[in-house]
Motif scaffolding. Structure first.
Motif, PDB file in Angstrom:
ATOM      1  N   GLU A  41       5.213  14.160 -24.204  1.00 47.43           N
ATOM      2  CA  GLU A  41       4.271  13.129 -24.636  1.00 47.43           C
ATOM      3  C   GLU A  41       4.978  11.785 -24.817  1.00 47.43           C
ATOM      4  O   GLU A  41       4.435  10.731 -24.488  1.00 47.43           O
ATOM      5  CB  GLU A  41       3.599  13.533 -25.944  1.00 47.43           C
ATOM      6  N   LEU A  42       6.188  11.848 -25.343  1.00 47.77           N
ATOM      7  CA  LEU A  42       6.923  10.621 -25.658  1.00 47.77           C
ATOM      8  C   LEU A  42       7.464   9.946 -24.401  1.00 47.77           C
ATOM      9  O   LEU A  42       7.428   8.716 -24.264  1.00 47.77           O
ATOM     10  CB  LEU A  42       8.069  10.967 -26.612  1.00 47.77           C
ATOM     11  N   ILE A  43       7.922  10.736 -23.470  1.00 47.53           N
ATOM     12  CA  ILE A  43       8.650  10.196 -22.314  1.00 47.53           C
ATOM     13  C   ILE A  43       7.751   9.400 -21.368  1.00 47.53           C
ATOM     14  O   ILE A  43       8.225   8.526 -20.628  1.00 47.53           O
ATOM     15  CB  ILE A  43       9.383  11.332 -21.568  1.00 47.53           C
ATOM     16  N   ILE A  44       6.464   9.653 -21.405  1.00 50.93           N
ATOM     17  CA  ILE A  44       5.558   8.953 -20.492  1.00 50.93           C
ATOM     18  C   ILE A  44       4.950   7.693 -21.115  1.00 50.93           C
ATOM     19  O   ILE A  44       4.193   6.980 -20.452  1.00 50.93           O
ATOM     20  CB  ILE A  44       4.421   9.884 -20.013  1.00 50.93           C
ATOM     21  N   LYS A  45       5.298   7.414 -22.368  1.00 50.23           N
ATOM     22  CA  LYS A  45       4.730   6.236 -23.025  1.00 50.23           C
ATOM     23  C   LYS A  45       5.337   4.954 -22.460  1.00 50.23           C
ATOM     24  O   LYS A  45       6.545   4.873 -22.240  1.00 50.23           O
ATOM     25  CB  LYS A  45       4.952   6.305 -24.542  1.00 50.23           C
ATOM     26  N   LYS A  46       4.504   3.968 -22.252  1.00 52.94           N
ATOM     27  CA  LYS A  46       4.980   2.671 -21.792  1.00 52.94           C
ATOM     28  C   LYS A  46       5.699   1.952 -22.921  1.00 52.94           C
ATOM     29  O   LYS A  46       5.248   1.954 -24.062  1.00 52.94           O
ATOM     30  CB  LYS A  46       3.808   1.820 -21.303  1.00 52.94           C
ATOM     31  N   MET A  47       6.809   1.318 -22.588  1.00 48.52           N
ATOM     32  CA  MET A  47       7.573   0.583 -23.575  1.00 48.52           C
ATOM     33  C   MET A  47       7.062  -0.857 -23.687  1.00 48.52           C
ATOM     34  O   MET A  47       7.805  -1.828 -23.553  1.00 48.52           O
ATOM     35  CB  MET A  47       9.061   0.607 -23.218  1.00 48.52           C
ATOM     36  N   ASN A  48       5.748  -0.979 -23.949  1.00 45.77           N
ATOM     37  CA  ASN A  48       5.159  -2.281 -24.219  1.00 45.77           C
ATOM     38  C   ASN A  48       5.123  -2.487 -25.735  1.00 45.77           C
ATOM     39  O   ASN A  48       5.805  -1.776 -26.474  1.00 45.77           O
ATOM     40  CB  ASN A  48       3.768  -2.380 -23.588  1.00 45.77           C
ATOM     41  N   TYR A  49       4.299  -3.417 -26.218  1.00 47.05           N
ATOM     42  CA  TYR A  49       4.231  -3.655 -27.656  1.00 47.05           C
ATOM     43  C   TYR A  49       3.430  -2.585 -28.392  1.00 47.05           C
ATOM     44  O   TYR A  49       3.475  -2.522 -29.615  1.00 47.05           O
ATOM     45  CB  TYR A  49       3.621  -5.031 -27.941  1.00 47.05           C
ATOM     46  N   GLY A  50       2.698  -1.782 -27.655  1.00 46.48           N
ATOM     47  CA  GLY A  50       1.904  -0.757 -28.313  1.00 46.48           C
ATOM     48  C   GLY A  50       0.748  -1.364 -29.089  1.00 46.48           C
ATOM     49  O   GLY A  50       0.256  -2.445 -28.772  1.00 46.48           O
ATOM     50  N   TRP A  51       0.328  -0.665 -30.136  1.00 47.24           N
ATOM     51  CA  TRP A  51      -0.760  -1.139 -30.993  1.00 47.24           C
ATOM     52  C   TRP A  51      -0.195  -2.077 -32.050  1.00 47.24           C
ATOM     53  O   TRP A  51       0.672  -1.694 -32.828  1.00 47.24           O
ATOM     54  CB  TRP A  51      -1.459   0.047 -31.658  1.00 47.24           C
ATOM     55  N   ILE A  52      -0.692  -3.296 -32.080  1.00 48.69           N
ATOM     56  CA  ILE A  52      -0.097  -4.316 -32.939  1.00 48.69           C
ATOM     57  C   ILE A  52      -0.173  -3.947 -34.423  1.00 48.69           C
ATOM     58  O   ILE A  52       0.799  -4.074 -35.161  1.00 48.69           O
ATOM     59  CB  ILE A  52      -0.776  -5.684 -32.689  1.00 48.69           C
ATOM     60  N   GLU A  53      -1.313  -3.479 -34.876  1.00 47.46           N
ATOM     61  CA  GLU A  53      -1.477  -3.157 -36.304  1.00 47.46           C
ATOM     62  C   GLU A  53      -1.164  -1.703 -36.619  1.00 47.46           C
ATOM     63  O   GLU A  53      -1.337  -1.261 -37.754  1.00 47.46           O
ATOM     64  CB  GLU A  53      -2.912  -3.458 -36.752  1.00 47.46           C
ATOM     65  N   GLY A  54      -0.695  -0.966 -35.614  1.00 50.68           N
ATOM     66  CA  GLY A  54      -0.547   0.475 -35.737  1.00 50.68           C
ATOM     67  C   GLY A  54      -1.631   1.141 -34.916  1.00 50.68           C
ATOM     68  O   GLY A  54      -2.759   0.635 -34.816  1.00 50.68           O
ATOM     69  N   SER A  55      -1.327   2.259 -34.323  1.00 50.01           N
ATOM     70  CA  SER A  55      -2.294   2.937 -33.461  1.00 50.01           C
ATOM     71  C   SER A  55      -3.505   3.386 -34.273  1.00 50.01           C
ATOM     72  O   SER A  55      -3.412   3.599 -35.495  1.00 50.01           O
ATOM     73  CB  SER A  55      -1.638   4.154 -32.806  1.00 50.01           C
ATOM     74  N   PRO A  56      -4.658   3.541 -33.633  1.00 49.95           N
ATOM     75  CA  PRO A  56      -5.846   4.017 -34.353  1.00 49.95           C
ATOM     76  C   PRO A  56      -5.602   5.337 -35.082  1.00 49.95           C
ATOM     77  O   PRO A  56      -6.084   5.522 -36.204  1.00 49.95           O
ATOM     78  CB  PRO A  56      -6.888   4.184 -33.237  1.00 49.95           C
ATOM     79  N   GLU A  57      -4.839   6.236 -34.469  1.00 52.55           N
ATOM     80  CA  GLU A  57      -4.582   7.524 -35.120  1.00 52.55           C
ATOM     81  C   GLU A  57      -3.678   7.352 -36.334  1.00 52.55           C
ATOM     82  O   GLU A  57      -3.871   8.015 -37.364  1.00 52.55           O
ATOM     83  CB  GLU A  57      -3.973   8.517 -34.130  1.00 52.55           C
ATOM     84  N   PHE A  58      -2.692   6.472 -36.225  1.00 53.20           N
ATOM     85  CA  PHE A  58      -1.837   6.183 -37.386  1.00 53.20           C
ATOM     86  C   PHE A  58      -2.682   5.652 -38.537  1.00 53.20           C
ATOM     87  O   PHE A  58      -2.579   6.117 -39.687  1.00 53.20           O
ATOM     88  CB  PHE A  58      -0.749   5.174 -37.016  1.00 53.20           C
TER      89      PHE A  58
END
Length: 373
Positions: free
Chosen positions: A50-67
């Motif tokens: 799951e981790l290895i396929i994640k894009k190394m962009n900025y992600g979710w700015i305020e934290g992901s919805p699940e977080f």
């Protein structure tokens, strides 16, 4: 902008790498990555796939919805929109103070406590009064004294619950009385809540669940044993949270894709994390209690299963010199109480790895025996 040196961090930065037995910290024994993966329902292969396929962009700015969802579930009446991810509780405290404190404001801070809570407001031009904890009151402050400190320009009361360094807890009754005082004068309460008591049957409410102008600060560093990912958050009403968003843009873009993923994984498995940590805290606190019974030169007001304690030393020596000598001669690290403006005491982090605690206490007693001669 001028600010005082950060006493505890300055001490640890200088000395912690020399420690053989580090019993100075206030986190519960940190997880390895392997242990974190094992608490959940994923294999290592599934986790890293799951981790290895994640894009190394900025992600979710305020934290992901699940977080944000997982964090909101830690509170009674808080939605995901009221959560902002930060770089640890340190980042959350800074952002909240930066957003709300202005020159000529008056701030009341619990004291001693985490140094951010009084020295950042001072650096921003506010006047700060210290609301002192009292040993004779089991390290709690006096609510009548708080009333006498309030002025017409008092903007915020800063607390740390449970308290660093003592581990003292403001219970529900105390917090409700505190809220009545703050509500009367429309004062914000900023509550650093990183030290969750892990005593069975003891539930301490978050300030955001008690008060509309309450701001709860927390992180994964202490109770959840993952300081290495530097993830924290603020929980506040929607109006305050929206204000924080503006200031957050100046202090932090994102926590990082890896950090958010790991933080969310820990929170999804929080019951297993807390079960593991309850065991560590309970067993290590019993070890500390047995040691105190046998150690004539040390006394303490025991914390209620909170991961930090503040011991009183009966020694004919200045505290910081004692702690330096203890480290150099026995390899044991404490935080001297003068770093909290409390000479004669020391912070003892009993929730380290159990064998480290046992050996550290043994070596501490060996050194204390030198004063018996």
């Amino acid at each position: 902008m001028k600010i005082a040196n950060f006493g505890v961090e300055e001490w640890l930065n200088v000395w912690e790498n020399e420690a053989v037995y580090d019993i100075a910290g206030s986190s519960i024994a940190s997880f390895t990555l392997e242990e974190i993966i094992a608490i959940g329902n994923k294999t290592k292969e599934e986790f890293f796939q799951e981790l290895i396929i994640k894009k190394m962009n900025y992600g979710w700015i305020e934290g992901s919805p699940e977080f944000k969802k997982q964090v909101s579930m830690l509170y009674k009446n808080v939605s995901s929109e009221q959560i902002l991810q930060t770089n640890g509780a340190t980042g959350a405290n800074f952002m909240a103070l930066y957003a709300l404190v202005e020159p000529d404001d008056h701030i009341i801070s619990l004291y001693p406590t985490y140094q951010q809570l009084y020295d950042i407001p001072r650096s921003l031009g506010a006047e700060v009064d210290l609301w002192r904890i009292k040993e004779e009151n089991e390290w709690l402050p006096d609510l009548n004294e708080l009333n006498s400190l309030i002025r017409s320009n008092t903007k915020m009361i800063c607390i740390n619950n449970a308290n660093n360094p003592t581990g003292a807890i403001m219970n529900r009754e105390f917090l409700e009385e505190l809220v009545k005082i703050a509500e009367k004068y429309e004062i914000y309460i900023l509550s650093d809540e990183v030290y969750k008591p892990l005593e069975n049957g003891l539930e301490i409410p978050a300030i955001v669940d008690l008060y509309n102008k309450g701001i709860s600060i927390n992180s994964l560093s202490k109770t959840y044993s993952v300081p290495g990912i530097r993830v924290g958050w603020t929980a506040a009403n929607l109006e305050i949270t929206d204000l924080f968003r503006k200031y957050r843009d100046y202090t932090m873009i994102c926590a990082g894709v890896f950090d958010d993923y790991l933080a969310t994984y820990v929170l999804k498995n929080k019951n297993a994390v807390l079960k593991r940590n309850q065991k560590i805290v309970s067993e290590n606190l019993q070890i500390l209690k047995e040691w105190i019974k046998k150690e004539p030169r040390v006394s303490v007001i025991f914390p209620r299963n909170v991961s930090t304690s503040f011991i009183k030393l009966d020694i004919p020596m200045e505290t910081e010199k004692f702690c330096i000598n203890l480290l150099k001669e026995k390899g044991v690290l404490l935080v001297p109480g003068n770093r909290f403006d409390m000479p004669g005491y020391a912070r003892l982090g009993y929730c380290t790895y159990t064998e480290t605690l046992k050996k550290g206490l043994e070596k501490l007693s060996e050194y204390l025996r030198e004063f018996d001669k």
